[in-house]
Design an enzyme around this catalytic site. Structure first.
Site, PDB file in Angstrom:
ATOM      1  N   LYS A  79       0.845  -1.194   0.000  1.00  0.00           N
ATOM      2  CA  LYS A  79       0.000   0.000   0.000  1.00  0.00           C
ATOM      3  C   LYS A  79       0.882   1.246   0.000  1.00  0.00           C
ATOM      4  CE  LYS A  79      -4.219  -1.625   0.256  1.00  0.00           C
ATOM      5  NZ  LYS A  79      -5.321  -1.256  -0.631  1.00  0.00           N
ATOM      6  N   LYS A  85     -13.049  -8.400  -7.684  1.00  0.00           N
ATOM      7  CA  LYS A  85     -13.432  -8.867  -6.342  1.00  0.00           C
ATOM      8  C   LYS A  85     -14.846  -9.417  -6.422  1.00  0.00           C
ATOM      9  CE  LYS A  85     -10.245  -5.678  -4.276  1.00  0.00           C
ATOM     10  NZ  LYS A  85      -9.754  -5.001  -3.102  1.00  0.00           N
TER      11      LYS A  85
END
Ligand SMILES: O=C(O)CCC(=O)C1=CC=C[C@@H](O)[C@@H]1C(=O)O
Ligand SMILES: [Mg+2]
EC number: 4.2.1.113
Length: 340
Positions: free
Chosen positions: A118, A225
């Protein structure tokens, strides 16, 4: 691509049927992720098995209803296509932690050859990202793969600057560097000469038209997803229509949600990248005695055995459970409205 409403292969279950064997859990995270220290989820048992409903709490009902469609498709309908593989290679996921915590976080994932880092975390600087990526590359060695996820936090200039700074660490791709499709397209045009592919995540799972980013030729690959896209069949249709390589990723789910992700990854005609489905390693506990924590960089494609003791131990406080049950009832109503 139409929004998911109801699946023609099964009737929409009643609220009572959805909640008949439902368990709201609250699981502590090993590492703060996405600003969260706990993950709340509802486990629902349907005739086909266990399913998970866990849209993040800030999502509105319209967005959360798509996650309910995915849970219903999992628990109430058999898979409509066969699995093509029984193991899914996965990446480790590194939140924007301080340098001295990187080894401990990565060790939770075992032997993963790929790490997603991240970046562009609020309150941090590009120098923090450079340090985190450099340290991860040092720990991983030259053969490891490193991908970044900025969650759309950079504008085009910032993204171009950051990618030019970070590409020396050999990047597999950068996920959602900018928020909009137009920005992604502009960024991709600007960095054409350097070999860093761009992936879309939010531009697929939060878009009213999940194919728009592919149609605009704004990215090299898509992150998929299952829960936010309304389940396995709809996610497969999106990948087919996008015509781009796909990486299946988690929604920071329990192992039940991860099993849905693995079932999706098992059904993609091609799986050229490691999937972001190792995130059981970020949870301090799980709803099964055999959590889908990566072993040798893979997770199996299989239904998860629920541990009833864990459901009791992890049960959310009563007021949270009531909030989730009311949310399910409202979201189901939206699916009914959408279907008529
Ligand atoms: O892709 C991975 O490696 C793990 C999953 C992951 O990063 C995410 C899960 C849930 C919420 C998101 O903020 C985040 C993502 O942006 O991809
Ligand atoms: Mg992402």
């Amino acid at each position: 691509m139409d929004a998911p409403t109801r699946d023609d292969r099964h009737e929409l279950p009643s609220v009572d049927a959805l909640l008949a064997d439902s368990h709201v859990v609250r699981i502590p995270l090993a590492t703060r992720f996405r600003g969260l220290e706990h993950r709340e989820a509802v486990l629902l048992r349907g005739p086909q098995g266990w399913a998970e409903f866990s849209p993040f709490v800030e999502y509105d009902d319209q967005e959360a209803a798509t996650w309910l469609a995915a849970a219903i498709a999992t628990g109430w309908a058999p898979p409509s296509t066969p699995a093509l593989r029984d193991q899914i290679p996965v990446n480790a996921t590194l939140p924007a932690v301080p340098l001295d915590r990187i080894p401990a976080v990565l060790s939770r994932f075992g032997e993963c050859r790929t790490v997603k880092i991240k970046v562009a975390e609020r309150g941090q600087t590009l120098a923090d990202d450079v340090d985190r990526v450099r340290e991860t590359r040092r720990l991983l060695g030259p053969a490891g793969r490193i991908r970044l996820d900025a969650n759309g936090a950079w504008n085009v200039d910032e993204a171009e600057h950051a990618i030019r700074e970070l590409e020396r660490f050999d990047l597999e791709y950068v996920e959602q560097p900018c928020a909009s499709v137009a920005e992604l397209a502009e960024l991709r045009r600007r960095i054409r000469r350097i070999d860093v592919p761009i992936a879309a995540d939010e531009s697929v799972r939060k878009a009213s038209d999940p194919i728009a980013v592919a149609r605009a030729d704004a990215v090299d690959l898509v992150v998929i997803k299952a829960a936010p896209l309304g389940g396995i069949d709809r996610a497969l249709a999106i990948v087919a229509e996008a015509g781009l390589p796909a990486v299946v990723s988690s929604a920071l789910d329990t192992s039940v949600g991860l099993a849905m992700g693995a079932a999706l990854a098992a059904r993609l005609p091609e799986l050229p990248y490691d999937c972001g489905l190792g995130t059981a390693a970020l949870l301090l506990s799980d709803v099964t005695r055999t959590p889908l924590i990566p072993t040798d960089g893979t997770i199996p494609v299989a239904a998860v055995d629920i541990d009833e003791d864990a459901l009791a131990r992890l049960a959310a406080p009563d007021e949270r459970a009531a909030w989730w049950r009311a949310r399910i009832a409202r979201c189901r109503e939206l699916l009914v409205v959408g279907a008529t």
